[in-house]
Design a protein around this motif. Structure first.
Motif, PDB file in Angstrom:
ATOM      1  N   VAL A 245       3.050   0.532   6.070  1.00 31.79           N
ATOM      2  CA  VAL A 245       2.897   1.104   4.730  1.00 31.79           C
ATOM      3  C   VAL A 245       3.899   2.226   4.499  1.00 31.79           C
TER       4      VAL A 245
ATOM      5  N   THR B  14      -7.488   1.243   7.474  1.00 36.61           N
ATOM      6  CA  THR B  14      -7.394   0.885   6.051  1.00 36.61           C
ATOM      7  C   THR B  14      -6.222  -0.021   5.726  1.00 36.61           C
ATOM      8  N   CYS B  15      -5.276  -0.181   6.635  1.00 35.27           N
ATOM      9  CA  CYS B  15      -4.056  -0.929   6.337  1.00 35.27           C
ATOM     10  C   CYS B  15      -3.824  -2.011   7.403  1.00 35.27           C
TER      11      CYS B  15
ATOM     12  N   THR C 264       0.826  -1.202   0.000  1.00 39.35           N
ATOM     13  CA  THR C 264       0.000   0.000   0.000  1.00 39.35           C
ATOM     14  C   THR C 264       0.860   1.252   0.000  1.00 39.35           C
TER      15      THR C 264
END
Length: 302
Positions: A109, A104-105, A41
């Motif tokens: 990232v 979201t991760c 990501t």
């Protein structure tokens, strides 16, 4: 607001409200690595200023969509994200940037961020290093670095006057003339690089309901701090790009900050003839540098 082809809008709920973000989808990318859950990501975070939004990175992040999972949010108070009516503080962005990454991760990232947001991201990385693989930052500055006090500047004092602040925003900042003037005279090194789409994207963001609250908090200096007091604690591998003609904080500030932590800050690249946002002014060059730095900061010898 403008959305690159092949990207869709999604959102999460943070402690300050809904945060919109853009991610690659559809036929342009469905047969590529981006469709695979295991793709690394890249998170792109925009800076602050009248009309700021994820558009700031929209000429850069599509170049990585075939190889990476792309996330490009509008931060709280900006773009299409929620605009709470409040005086924004540093902690608001330290918290919501962390919440975005956590929601979201699922693995560390690489975050690519600009200006004051980049400086705030350094602080998030110091507090939560487990969220980060690396940082690639353009002009990361707290705007009160090495003991300077931005909040004492004339303009910061001017917009601290109640009623006058919102009048200045509505008549001087969130107008077509105001946006274009700022882009051409302060944000970009060369005015002829500001084409109509850029001005329109910034204007649309600046005219969102309650957009003045985050913008005025920034202009007053409520979000500024001395990054030199924190940067030595950074352990995340980092590369920095600094526009040589950045009017707010020049490359001398950047070099001083980088010299304070050479172990973490592995690259410092000054760009001639570029202002605050090389990602808009010279997107192709910025893409090339990000590709190079993704290799350099992720474990290989420089």
């Amino acid at each position: 607001m403008f959305q690159p082809q092949g990207f869709e809008q999604s959102s999460i709920i943070t402690s300050l409200g809904r945060m919109v973000y853009y991610t690659a989808t559809g036929s342009l990318w469905q047969n590529k690595a981006i469709a695979k859950p295991e793709a690394e990501t890249l998170v792109f975070l925009h800076g602050f200023g009248g009309g700021s939004s994820a558009y700031e990175w929209s000429k850069v992040y599509p170049a990585f969509a075939s190889e990476y999972r792309i996330l490009a949010p509008d931060l709280i108070g900006w773009g299409k994200s929620e605009h709470p009516v409040r005086n924004y503080q540093i902690e608001d962005y330290l918290t919501t940037i962390r919440e975005f990454l956590q929601q979201t991760c699922t693995a560390p990232v690489t975050v690519i961020a600009s200006s004051l947001t980049a400086a705030l991201t350094i602080r998030v990385a110091i507090a939560h290093p487990e969220l980060f693989k690396s940082l690639i930052l353009t002009t990361p500055a707290g705007l009160s670095d090495f003991g300077t006090d931005y909040s004492r500047s004339f303009f910061a004092q001017l917009v601290s006057v109640p009623v006058l602040d919102r009048l200045l925003y509505s008549t001087g900042i969130a107008t077509e003339a105001g946006i274009r003037s700022f882009l051409e005279q302060r944000q970009f090194a060369q005015a002829n690089r500001v084409y109509q789409e850029i001005a329109e994207a910034y204007l649309q963001s600046a005219q969102q309901p309650n957009a003045e609250y985050a913008a005025l908090s920034f202009v007053r200096g409520d979000l500024c701090f001395d990054l030199s007091l924190h940067i030595q604690q950074l352990t995340t591998p980092t590369a920095i790009i600094w526009g040589q003609k950045s009017q707010f904080t020049g490359p001398d500030i950047g070099r001083r900050l980088a010299q304070m932590n050479l172990q973490a800050i592995r690259v410092f690249q000054e760009l001639d003839g570029v202002g605050l946002t090389p990602q808009l002014e010279l997107p192709a060059v910025t893409i090339g540098l990000i590709r190079q730095f993704l290799t350099l900061v992720n474990g290989r010898t420089i």
